[in-house]
Design a protein around this motif. Sequence first.
Motif, PDB file in Angstrom:
ATOM      1  N   UNK A 179       0.658  -1.398   0.115  1.00  0.00           N
ATOM      2  CA  UNK A 179       0.448   0.341  -0.331  1.00  0.00           C
ATOM      3  C   UNK A 179       0.707   1.359   0.257  1.00  0.00           C
ATOM      4  N   UNK A 180       2.373   1.120   0.340  1.00  0.00           N
ATOM      5  CA  UNK A 180       2.718   2.117   0.889  1.00  0.00           C
ATOM      6  C   UNK A 180       3.635   2.813  -0.715  1.00  0.00           C
ATOM      7  N   UNK A 181       3.805   1.388  -0.970  1.00  0.00           N
ATOM      8  CA  UNK A 181       4.424   1.891  -2.304  1.00  0.00           C
ATOM      9  C   UNK A 181       3.299   2.223  -3.436  1.00  0.00           C
ATOM     10  N   UNK A 182       2.341   1.439  -3.128  1.00  0.00           N
ATOM     11  CA  UNK A 182       1.514   1.859  -4.320  1.00  0.00           C
ATOM     12  C   UNK A 182       1.614   3.966  -4.383  1.00  0.00           C
ATOM     13  N   UNK A 183       1.073   4.085  -2.846  1.00  0.00           N
ATOM     14  CA  UNK A 183       1.051   5.396  -3.191  1.00  0.00           C
ATOM     15  C   UNK A 183       2.347   6.521  -3.290  1.00  0.00           C
ATOM     16  N   UNK A 184       3.791   5.430  -2.902  1.00  0.00           N
ATOM     17  CA  UNK A 184       4.994   6.272  -4.010  1.00  0.00           C
ATOM     18  C   UNK A 184       4.769   6.269  -5.137  1.00  0.00           C
ATOM     19  N   UNK A 185       3.944   5.685  -5.874  1.00  0.00           N
ATOM     20  CA  UNK A 185       3.768   5.533  -7.401  1.00  0.00           C
ATOM     21  C   UNK A 185       3.180   6.667  -7.667  1.00  0.00           C
ATOM     22  N   UNK A 186       2.057   6.713  -7.226  1.00  0.00           N
ATOM     23  CA  UNK A 186       1.083   7.530  -7.071  1.00  0.00           C
ATOM     24  C   UNK A 186       1.450   9.260  -7.100  1.00  0.00           C
ATOM     25  N   UNK A 187       2.182   9.200  -6.245  1.00  0.00           N
ATOM     26  CA  UNK A 187       2.552  10.836  -5.890  1.00  0.00           C
ATOM     27  C   UNK A 187       3.664  10.492  -7.453  1.00  0.00           C
ATOM     28  N   UNK A 188       4.350  10.057  -7.331  1.00  0.00           N
ATOM     29  CA  UNK A 188       5.442  10.133  -9.126  1.00  0.00           C
ATOM     30  C   UNK A 188       4.763  10.708 -10.174  1.00  0.00           C
ATOM     31  N   UNK A 189       3.712  10.516  -9.910  1.00  0.00           N
ATOM     32  CA  UNK A 189       2.637  10.331 -11.287  1.00  0.00           C
ATOM     33  C   UNK A 189       2.495  12.148 -10.795  1.00  0.00           C
ATOM     34  N   UNK A 190       2.589  12.634  -9.939  1.00  0.00           N
ATOM     35  CA  UNK A 190       2.226  13.980  -9.955  1.00  0.00           C
ATOM     36  C   UNK A 190       3.288  14.894  -9.614  1.00  0.00           C
ATOM     37  N   UNK A 191       4.783  14.535  -9.829  1.00  0.00           N
ATOM     38  CA  UNK A 191       5.507  15.082  -9.409  1.00  0.00           C
ATOM     39  C   UNK A 191       6.254  15.982 -10.568  1.00  0.00           C
ATOM     40  N   UNK A 192       5.820  16.988  -9.818  1.00  0.00           N
ATOM     41  CA  UNK A 192       5.992  18.603 -10.819  1.00  0.00           C
ATOM     42  C   UNK A 192       7.228  19.238 -10.720  1.00  0.00           C
ATOM     43  N   UNK A 193       8.229  18.967  -9.711  1.00  0.00           N
ATOM     44  CA  UNK A 193       9.376  19.631  -9.712  1.00  0.00           C
ATOM     45  C   UNK A 193      10.739  18.560  -9.301  1.00  0.00           C
ATOM     46  N   UNK A 194      12.073  19.118  -9.693  1.00  0.00           N
ATOM     47  CA  UNK A 194      12.456  18.557  -9.245  1.00  0.00           C
ATOM     48  C   UNK A 194      12.757  17.944  -7.535  1.00  0.00           C
ATOM     49  N   UNK A 195      12.629  19.531  -6.981  1.00  0.00           N
ATOM     50  CA  UNK A 195      12.567  19.188  -5.331  1.00  0.00           C
ATOM     51  C   UNK A 195      12.300  18.065  -5.220  1.00  0.00           C
ATOM     52  N   UNK A 196      10.273  17.911  -5.646  1.00  0.00           N
ATOM     53  CA  UNK A 196       9.784  16.815  -5.729  1.00  0.00           C
ATOM     54  C   UNK A 196      10.504  15.168  -5.252  1.00  0.00           C
ATOM     55  N   UNK A 197      11.149  15.587  -6.831  1.00  0.00           N
ATOM     56  CA  UNK A 197      11.944  13.892  -6.933  1.00  0.00           C
ATOM     57  C   UNK A 197      13.018  13.818  -5.789  1.00  0.00           C
ATOM     58  N   UNK A 198      13.274  14.827  -5.421  1.00  0.00           N
ATOM     59  CA  UNK A 198      14.432  14.590  -4.545  1.00  0.00           C
ATOM     60  C   UNK A 198      13.455  14.135  -2.941  1.00  0.00           C
ATOM     61  N   UNK A 199      12.970  15.172  -2.990  1.00  0.00           N
ATOM     62  CA  UNK A 199      11.873  14.391  -1.625  1.00  0.00           C
ATOM     63  C   UNK A 199      11.771  12.859  -1.351  1.00  0.00           C
ATOM     64  N   UNK A 200      11.193  12.887  -2.818  1.00  0.00           N
ATOM     65  CA  UNK A 200      10.624  11.381  -2.778  1.00  0.00           C
ATOM     66  C   UNK A 200      11.619  10.344  -2.548  1.00  0.00           C
ATOM     67  N   UNK A 201      12.606  10.355  -3.620  1.00  0.00           N
ATOM     68  CA  UNK A 201      13.952   9.432  -3.451  1.00  0.00           C
ATOM     69  C   UNK A 201      14.530   9.386  -1.697  1.00  0.00           C
ATOM     70  N   UNK A 202      14.315  10.597  -1.078  1.00  0.00           N
ATOM     71  CA  UNK A 202      15.161  10.986   0.413  1.00  0.00           C
ATOM     72  C   UNK A 202      14.405   9.548   1.338  1.00  0.00           C
ATOM     73  N   UNK A 203      12.449   9.814   0.866  1.00  0.00           N
ATOM     74  CA  UNK A 203      11.978   9.245   1.312  1.00  0.00           C
ATOM     75  C   UNK A 203      12.379   7.447   1.121  1.00  0.00           C
TER      76      UNK A 203
END
Length: 560
Positions: free
Chosen positions: A404-428
């Motif tokens: 369920x957690x990974x599905x939430x990460x996959x969903x957030x990657x679909x709406x990633x808007x900036x490089x800072x967002x990407x860095x935050x997901x990667x750090x998570x």
Amino acid sequence: MPFDGTVLASVIHELCFLKGGRIDKITQPERDEIILHIRAKGENHRLLLTSNPTAPRLGLITENKNSPLQAPMFCMLLRKHIGGGRIVAVEQPRFERIVELHIDAVDELGERSGKALVLEIMGKHSNIILLDTDKKILGAIKHVPPSISTARPILPNMRYSPPPSQGKINPLADKLKIQNSQTTIQKNIFKSYTGISPLLATEICERAGVYERSVLSDSEKIKLQDIFAEIFSCVKNNQFENAIYSENGKPIDITALPFSIYSRYEKQIFGSPSEMLEMFYSQHDEAYRISQKTADLRKIVTNLQNRCYKKGVIFQKTLEEIQERDQLRIKGELLTSYIYKLERGMTSFTAENFYDNNQLLEIALEPTLTPAENAQKYFKKYNKQKRTFEALQEQVKENNHTLFYLESVAASLLTTATEADIAQVQQELIEQGFVKARSAKGKKNQRPAKPLKIRTADGFDIYVGKNNTQNDEITFKIAKPHDLWFHIKNMPGPHVVLVTNGVEPSENAILEAAALAVKHSRASGSTKMEVAYTAKKHIKKPPNAKPGLVTYDRHRTVIV
């Protein structure tokens, strides 16, 4: 509209002032783009040439893009051959989507020699090629070996030949020739003349009132020829109108001439085609970079999800194998109860099962074991399966939570808007142990991404988490106990917080917050979805739960 011949002609007209300019510096920020830093008319200019397959183009830019510490090979080649050279001419041969920058440079012997830097704007086949005076290829940003194209390979030391014209006519050199046929007029124009996109062909036919027609009267032919001549007279006389057409603030298209078919859209006119292109493509390029940089993360998350699915199958198979474990205990207890009837050497024993209305139950025995050892064997096997079942319960629960957690990460990657967002997901993902930590070099000064903040028409603030880190932030750091918390039901999605400031929110504000919960989830575009909402004080974070995972109660449901 694609970067067609009219847009390119407008850019080349603008670049006339670069004639005599000196190339002071050459950089290659991305693998498919070159920036020439040119000193002309007492000022410094940056000329971008990009063979990006989704947005190839030419134009002046204001952005100072960062370059890699080690220059790529093609960049080094350009520095060697045209660094310090002067621009002699910028040409568009035959009104094709091709640019030739003719450069007067100094070779290794100190002698002046002519070079040409050619940009071919051809979608996925776009390229940047360096030629010498004899049109011999010195290098290209994309090599095309014979194994890919036998008709036109692009390799060093080979003679350059331009892309085949396919029999198309230069619209600046000839008037429109019309022949009635089974295909539409606009398709004939597009296929017969260089530099004309399908959209421009449609515009020409719309102005003449013959759109989607294949047979024209003599008067209609004359009118179409007049419109055609009028449009290309503007091009010949450099009478361009560089504009971005938008709808609700979202850019739709660019043109170098007025387009009647876009009259319903908002129009922003630019004095400089380069300024128009930089503004239009800035959003496109950022989206392309984000897509490229999230590709690795999406692949990692997909692999992790597949691993969870496989684990789930194994767990289910094991559970099926041990579902009869209670029968082992019953057999052990029955053997213990009837032990006085058992003897060593027996291979089976039929007992009255007092757990099942004294139904007869046949129990297999090991003849080499004593009756007590046979009973103990069943108890050991039962206890082992019992421990397996108990362990599996926790493993299945943990696997489901991870999935369920990974599905939430996959969903957030679909709406990633900036490089800072990407860095935050990667750090998570690093903190959760799913991704190995890499060097943080160059990322220290990057500002952390912030949740999306929106104000409703009636003055309420709404926060939307774009990933799990932001979900926890808005739920447990920003939201107050009586603020309303929203989440789409039965699927991963963002946390959405409606800040009430102690005031009863309007129905419109609640609906807007619920709609945002759907819009930023996988369900975006669905026609009807349920969204749960409750006061933030009813939201709990389970111990050791992964980012973004919460429990809630006393909720209401709204349909959006």
